[in-house]
Design an enzyme around this catalytic site. Structure first.
Site, PDB file in Angstrom:
ATOM      1  N   LYS A 172      58.132  66.696  54.789  1.00  0.00           N
ATOM      2  CA  LYS A 172      57.097  67.971  55.987  1.00  0.00           C
ATOM      3  C   LYS A 172      56.678  66.131  56.859  1.00  0.00           C
ATOM      4  O   LYS A 172      56.100  65.780  56.451  1.00  0.00           O
ATOM      5  CB  LYS A 172      56.061  68.159  54.971  1.00  0.00           C
ATOM      6  CG  LYS A 172      55.225  68.500  56.330  1.00  0.00           C
ATOM      7  CD  LYS A 172      54.217  69.256  55.643  1.00  0.00           C
ATOM      8  CE  LYS A 172      52.753  69.062  54.708  1.00  0.00           C
ATOM      9  NZ  LYS A 172      52.309  70.673  55.207  1.00  0.00           N
TER      10      LYS A 172
HETATM   11  C1  R5P Z   1      48.012  67.783  54.578  1.00  0.00           C
HETATM   12  O1  R5P Z   1      48.114  66.625  53.975  1.00  0.00           O
HETATM   13  C2  R5P Z   1      48.078  69.134  54.565  1.00  0.00           C
HETATM   14  O2  R5P Z   1      49.755  69.373  53.621  1.00  0.00           O
HETATM   15  C3  R5P Z   1      48.337  70.143  55.760  1.00  0.00           C
HETATM   16  O3  R5P Z   1      49.009  71.445  54.758  1.00  0.00           O
HETATM   17  C4  R5P Z   1      49.728  69.954  56.105  1.00  0.00           C
HETATM   18  O4  R5P Z   1      49.017  69.006  57.231  1.00  0.00           O
HETATM   19  C5  R5P Z   1      49.538  71.134  57.209  1.00  0.00           C
HETATM   20  O5  R5P Z   1      48.726  72.044  57.802  1.00  0.00           O
HETATM   21  P1  R5P Z   1      47.684  71.978  58.844  1.00  0.00           P
HETATM   22  O6  R5P Z   1      49.090  72.454  59.759  1.00  0.00           O
HETATM   23  O7  R5P Z   1      46.879  72.142  59.037  1.00  0.00           O
HETATM   24  O8  R5P Z   1      48.271  70.327  59.856  1.00  0.00           O
END
Ligand code: R5P
Length: 267
Positions: A172
């Site tokens: 990710k």
């Molecule tokens: C961050 O470390 C977290 O794993 C979140 O799941 C990730 O950032 C995704 O969430 P958002 O779309 O709010 O950035």
């Protein structure tokens, strides 16, 4: 072939179109009671039907998610630091036994490339992959880069490639300019994080550009649960990822849902 591994991955990245909509609600593991997630159950319940999978911590899974729901769980298994301290100082926080007990479909861990604890987080990733391989549980590496490093293709590409080299099954990262270059140099599926709350149209553009650039989908949190119409927003994101609709069409889906919910509220 590791059948269990393949089967779990297929629950997250849908084989029909090789795309994925992941709902990220793991923020509390370092942010505490994040805005929009103060009551996780209330936030999660209406959104689950529209997500392919859900990413969260075991605490929220146990306390706030009905075990009868039928969506794969991507469990955050790294942590140990809060927003008040050095964020890269993370370790593995969940045993493989508990991941199996909780019937998770993947384990997620952050790597902090260019940060103080870069080495520790990379070694943790490698160890988690070893555990995951034993039991057929895929590992999703979440890329973070050092505080002073730009979130650009050079650094994000570096982090994604290192994650793949160490054996992660999905990575990710953030969307960036020249994203296609990042995709070309990363041999595992890439999913894009939503990032801080932006206007709905921008979040939909991010989703569109990510899948157009070669990502399998998005793992989105704040741009969904902090929206003024979270269900409309996840439906719009889903339409881009799985139905290839345009940003304009997706925005109409969001606006339609928002209008309908305002009408319901008015009685
Ligand atoms: C961050 O470390 C977290 O794993 C979140 O799941 C990730 O950032 C995704 O969430 P958002 O779309 O709010 O950035």
């Amino acid at each position: 072939m590791n059948w269990g591994m393949e089967n779990r991955l297929a629950r997250i990245i849908k084989p029909a179109d090789k795309r994925a909509v992941m709902l990220a609600v793991d923020h509390g593991y370092f942010l505490g009671p994040t805005s929009g997630l103060e009551d996780p159950r209330q936030t999660i319940e209406p959104l689950i039907p529209h997500a392919d999978s859900i990413m969260l911590t075991r605490g929220v899974l146990r306390t706030s998610v009905d075990p009868n729901f039928d969506k794969p769980v991507v469990l955050r298994v790294s942590g140990g630091a809060s927003i008040l301290k050095e964020l890269s100082n993370e370790d593995i926080t969940v045993s493989i036994d508990d991941c199996i007990r909780l019937n998770v479909s993947a384990m997620a861990l952050s790597i902090f490339v260019g940060s103080e604890f870069e080495k520790e987080t990379l070694v943790s990733l490698a160890k988690l992959v070893d555990e995951g391989e034993k039991y057929g549980i895929p590992v999703l590496a979440v890329t973070a880069v050092g505080k002073d490093m730009a979130r650009d293709v050079r650094y994000l590409g570096l982090a994604c490639r290192i994650a793949a080299e160490l054996g992660a099954h999905i990575v990710k990262t953030y969307y960036c300019d020249e994203f296609e270059q990042l995709i070309e140099s990363c041999p595992i599926p890439v999913i894009v994080a939503g990032g801080k709350k932006t206007p709905e149209l921008e979040a939909l553009e991010l989703t569109y550009n990510s899948v157009k650039g070669g990502a399998v989908g998005v793992d989105m949190g704040r741009n969904i649960f902090q929206s003024d119409c979270p269900v409309g927003m996840i439906q719009a994101v889903r339409a881009i990822v799985h139905d290839n609709v345009s940003v304009k069409e997706a925005y109409k889906i969001y606006e339609g849902a928002k209008g309908a919910s305002a009408k319901r509220a008015a009685g």
